[in-house]
Design a protein around this motif. Structure first.
Motif, PDB file in Angstrom:
ATOM      1  N   GLN A 141     -44.984  93.273  -8.203  1.00  0.00           N
ATOM      2  CA  GLN A 141     -45.042  93.262  -6.774  1.00  0.00           C
ATOM      3  C   GLN A 141     -43.620  93.314  -6.098  1.00  0.00           C
ATOM      4  OE1 GLN A 141     -47.749  90.459  -5.294  1.00  0.00           O
ATOM      5  NE2 GLN A 141     -49.464  91.165  -6.178  1.00  0.00           N
ATOM      6  N   LEU A 142     -43.436  94.268  -5.232  1.00  0.00           N
ATOM      7  CA  LEU A 142     -42.391  94.251  -4.333  1.00  0.00           C
ATOM      8  C   LEU A 142     -42.742  94.170  -2.962  1.00  0.00           C
ATOM      9  CD1 LEU A 142     -39.179  94.659  -4.331  1.00  0.00           C
ATOM     10  CD2 LEU A 142     -39.768  97.262  -3.968  1.00  0.00           C
ATOM     11  N   ASP A 143     -42.372  92.892  -2.209  1.00  0.00           N
ATOM     12  CA  ASP A 143     -42.704  92.684  -1.019  1.00  0.00           C
ATOM     13  C   ASP A 143     -44.266  92.567  -0.949  1.00  0.00           C
ATOM     14  OD1 ASP A 143     -40.286  92.229  -0.199  1.00  0.00           O
ATOM     15  OD2 ASP A 143     -39.791  93.959   0.806  1.00  0.00           O
TER      16      ASP A 143
ATOM     17  N   ALA B 156     -39.748 107.491  -4.315  1.00  0.00           N
ATOM     18  CA  ALA B 156     -38.727 107.771  -3.381  1.00  0.00           C
ATOM     19  C   ALA B 156     -38.365 106.425  -2.855  1.00  0.00           C
ATOM     20  CB  ALA B 156     -38.953 108.909  -2.381  1.00  0.00           C
ATOM     21  N   GLU B 157     -39.245 105.762  -2.505  1.00  0.00           N
ATOM     22  CA  GLU B 157     -39.078 104.299  -1.951  1.00  0.00           C
ATOM     23  C   GLU B 157     -38.471 103.382  -2.848  1.00  0.00           C
ATOM     24  OE1 GLU B 157     -39.537 101.585   1.307  1.00  0.00           O
ATOM     25  OE2 GLU B 157     -40.354 103.287   1.402  1.00  0.00           O
ATOM     26  N   ILE B 158     -38.994 103.477  -4.037  1.00  0.00           N
ATOM     27  CA  ILE B 158     -38.371 102.309  -5.035  1.00  0.00           C
ATOM     28  C   ILE B 158     -37.011 102.692  -5.394  1.00  0.00           C
ATOM     29  CG2 ILE B 158     -38.579 101.612  -7.396  1.00  0.00           C
ATOM     30  CD1 ILE B 158     -41.704 101.994  -7.170  1.00  0.00           C
ATOM     31  N   ARG B 159     -36.682 104.187  -5.668  1.00  0.00           N
ATOM     32  CA  ARG B 159     -35.082 104.428  -6.027  1.00  0.00           C
ATOM     33  C   ARG B 159     -34.281 104.417  -4.732  1.00  0.00           C
ATOM     34  NH1 ARG B 159     -37.361 107.841 -10.347  1.00  0.00           N
ATOM     35  NH2 ARG B 159     -38.449 106.490 -11.285  1.00  0.00           N
TER      36      ARG B 159
ATOM     37  N   LEU C  60     -42.660 100.657   2.386  1.00  0.00           N
ATOM     38  CA  LEU C  60     -42.641  99.701   2.909  1.00  0.00           C
ATOM     39  C   LEU C  60     -41.952  99.788   4.256  1.00  0.00           C
ATOM     40  CD1 LEU C  60     -41.023  97.786  -0.396  1.00  0.00           C
ATOM     41  CD2 LEU C  60     -43.154  97.300   0.703  1.00  0.00           C
ATOM     42  N   PRO C  61     -42.529  99.464   5.412  1.00  0.00           N
ATOM     43  CA  PRO C  61     -42.008  99.608   6.668  1.00  0.00           C
ATOM     44  C   PRO C  61     -40.882  98.668   6.936  1.00  0.00           C
ATOM     45  CG  PRO C  61     -44.305  98.652   6.899  1.00  0.00           C
ATOM     46  CD  PRO C  61     -43.767  99.197   5.535  1.00  0.00           C
ATOM     47  N   SER C  62     -40.858  97.577   6.402  1.00  0.00           N
ATOM     48  CA  SER C  62     -39.722  96.490   6.357  1.00  0.00           C
ATOM     49  C   SER C  62     -39.262  95.991   5.029  1.00  0.00           C
ATOM     50  CB  SER C  62     -40.113  95.304   7.428  1.00  0.00           C
ATOM     51  OG  SER C  62     -41.142  94.596   6.947  1.00  0.00           O
ATOM     52  N   PHE C  63     -38.254  95.869   4.659  1.00  0.00           N
ATOM     53  CA  PHE C  63     -37.859  95.491   3.541  1.00  0.00           C
ATOM     54  C   PHE C  63     -37.239  94.058   3.371  1.00  0.00           C
ATOM     55  CE2 PHE C  63     -35.447  95.638  -0.445  1.00  0.00           C
ATOM     56  CZ  PHE C  63     -36.517  96.063  -1.362  1.00  0.00           C
TER      57      PHE C  63
END
Length: 593
Positions: free
Chosen positions: A406-408, A418-421, A342-345
């Motif tokens: 879904q996330l974003d 790694a992104e999720i954690r 996700l480049p932006s969150f």
């Protein structure tokens, strides 16, 4: 979730050893050194009985001592050379073996770290510990003094027989009549050893698993006066291990005694051949030197055969252990890593018709809801209704859901772990602290977290009050599972850990359930200040936590029944109002839905 649960089909010893080769390969040059030394070691050993024969027949018996010194000097040189070569050979194998089991143990530990919680749900901790300790040691033993050194034993036996044939082939043939039945009996004993070594590994894993589980719950055993029954069960498992070990020792001793006895019989037969006129017509006259050389060669022949039986026992232990280890490594239950990021969150979370089952029966049924960025959403319901399962799916501790999470706007299982954690962290009711320093328990060894961040995170959740009482500061050592802290103090450290990692979404899975009112007040104060700009999911039973949420989701038996604010749900006169009127109750020590 990837599952490869291969059946524990028996593999041949050779197939298992081939699978071990990648772990041995980086130190293969040491194996090559040992193999290159083999012919030199053989030569230094085989020439000694031959020199003995020459010294007796050509010098001592006829009384011609001239030249005996040269033979004695060569004999002494051969003995010294043999010891040096054998020592180098043994050290090379030992170093290669230890490096190999180092890699294999690291591979097993990495396997444990990569597996999903379902993998551990199905296996006792003690059984996993057995794979990483005693099974590995059995493999190290065979690498040091087992499979590779058998090559030298076989070549040595072949070289001895070659020398004996060269010196007197007729006498050698007479002695060889006894070898085929010996090898046949050894093969039978070897099969029995393999059977009992399997029983040993299984019973040892059972003992370790039972012991680890009972030690973790020793306070419950004492509280309910279960000591006698627990002891009786342990003794039964321990006896099974003892019986299998004794049986293996019996067959191992039989193999050793058989080889030793046959060797003595062969020496006696040679003495009979040498003195009996009945054999001399075919064999010829046996000189003193030839007899001494043959006795020496026979002792050297049966020594590797004797060691061969012991090494077979070592190899049987190792191949049994290897089989258990490779079955464990083949059994993979892991969370598949995604590739997207996700480049932006923003923190917009959506569940769309999500169902999930741990085994066969669904525990979630068509769940749909969303959590908008910056919202505080509470999940309420009776124990076992699915709240904790939802948090486990969000953090991807479990996988295999049906529907969409879904996330974003991106499917959760398409994102990298790694992104999720990094984005999502959970503070759970069950506190887990390591027997390390307080600093380690906050940073988990992450060198990127500075002392300033630790102090700031601790102040935010009021954990800084703990360090004031520790003269070592954050280097204060915690005992096993944080037993030298109160439950509230331990939970403050876990809150500080979460804050130090600075996640964007925070899940509080009944994180204040086991904390005293004073400590809970400190944490609630910190939560109100810290999470104003974060997305928060709160699994809660306590009314004070629920009322402050922006929205409340009400679950029952894996279904979402109602959602809304506190006041809106009270007006619906439904399940939430029923829970509210009951005061929501106090949850048990650990929720396992």
């Amino acid at each position: 979730m990837k599952k490869e649960n291969k059946q524990a089909t028996s593999q041949s010893d050779w197939a298992l050893l081939k699978r071990l080769w990648p772990y041995l390969k980086p130190n293969r040059w040491l194996i090559y050194v040992a193999l290159c030394l083999t012919p030199l070691t053989m030569f230094a050993s085989l020439i000694q009985p031959f020199l003995l024969k020459k010294g007796l027949d050509q010098h001592i018996v006829p009384g011609k001592l001239e030249g005996l010194f040269v033979i004695a000097a060569i004999y002494l040189g051969a003995v010294l050379l043999h010891y040096v070569l054998e020592a180098t050979y043994t050290l090379s194998l030992a170093y290669a073996g230890q490096r190999t089991i180092l890699r294999l143990r690291e591979r097993i530990y990495r396997h444990f770290l990569d597996m999903a919680p379902t993998f551990f749900d199905k296996r006792p901790a003690g059984a996993l510990l057995t794979r990483a300790t005693s099974d590995i040691e059995a493999i190290g033993e065979t690498l040091t003094s087992g499979v590779v050194s058998i090559v030298l034993d076989i070549l040595m036996a072949s070289g001895i027989l070659g020398m004996m044939f060269w010196m007197n082939w007729k006498l050698t043939i007479l002695l060889l009549f006894i070898l085929p039945p010996l090898l046949w009996v050894l093969a039978l004993l070897r099969r029995q050893l393999r059977h009992y070594f399997v029983l040993i590994r299984e019973s040892l894993a059972a003992v370790n698993g039972y012991l680890a589980e009972r030690l973790q719950g020793v306070d419950i055993i004492q509280l309910f006066n279960y000591q006698d029954e627990a002891q009786e069960r342990f003794e039964k498992l321990n006896r099974s291990f003892k019986d299998a070990t004794i049986q293996s020792n019996i067959y191992d001793a039989l193999m050793y005694a058989l080889v030793d006895g046959v060797g003595s019989i062969c020496i006696a037969l040679m003495l009979w051949y040498a003195t009996s006129s009945w054999w001399q017509g075919w064999v010829g006259v046996v000189s003193i030197g030839l007899l001494a050389a043959f006795i020496d060669y026979m002792q050297r022949l049966f020594r590797p055969l004797q060691e061969f039986s012991g090494k077979i026992a070592i190899i049987q232990r190792a191949t049994t252990a290897l089989e258990k280890i490779f079955h464990l490594l083949d059994d993979e239950i892991r969370i598949e890593d995604g590739t997207e990021s996700l480049p932006s969150f923003e923190g917009h979370l959506q569940f769309k018709d999500v169902s999930f089952a741990y085994d066969t029966d669904d525990v979630l049924h068509g769940i749909s809801f969303e959590v908008k960025p910056g919202e505080v959403v509470a999940l309420v319901g009776a124990t076992g209704c699915g709240k904790t399962t939802i948090t486990r799916l969000i953090t991807r501790m479990y996988d295999g859901y049906r529907g969409s999470i879904q996330l974003d706007g991106k499917e959760l299982n398409s994102l990298s772990l790694a992104e999720i954690r990094h984005r999502i962290a959970a503070v759970r009711q069950d506190i887990h602290l390591f027997s390390e320093s307080a600093r380690f328990n906050i940073t988990l060894g992450n060198a990127a977290i500075s002392d300033e961040q630790i102090d700031e995170a601790a102040k935010l959740v009021h954990a800084d009050r703990l360090v004031k009482d520790w003269k070592e500061g954050w280097e204060h050592q915690l005992r096993d599972r944080g037993s030298n802290l109160s439950v509230g103090e331990g939970q403050l450290l876990t809150f500080a850990r979460t804050m130090a990692y600075d996640p964007d979404i925070v899940i509080l899975d009944e994180a204040t359930a086991s904390i005293d009112p004073q400590t809970e007040g400190l944490i609630q104060d910190a939560i109100q200040r810290i999470f104003e700009k974060k997305t928060v999911l709160v699994v809660a039973h306590r009314l004070s936590t629920i009322i402050s949420a922006d929205r409340i989701l009400v679950f029952d038996q894996g279904r979402l029944l109602e959602q809304g604010t506190h006041q809106e749900l009270l007006k619906q006169d439904g399940r939430y109002k029923e829970l509210y009127e009951k005061g929501f109750g106090t949850p048990p020590a650990e929720e396992t839905d």
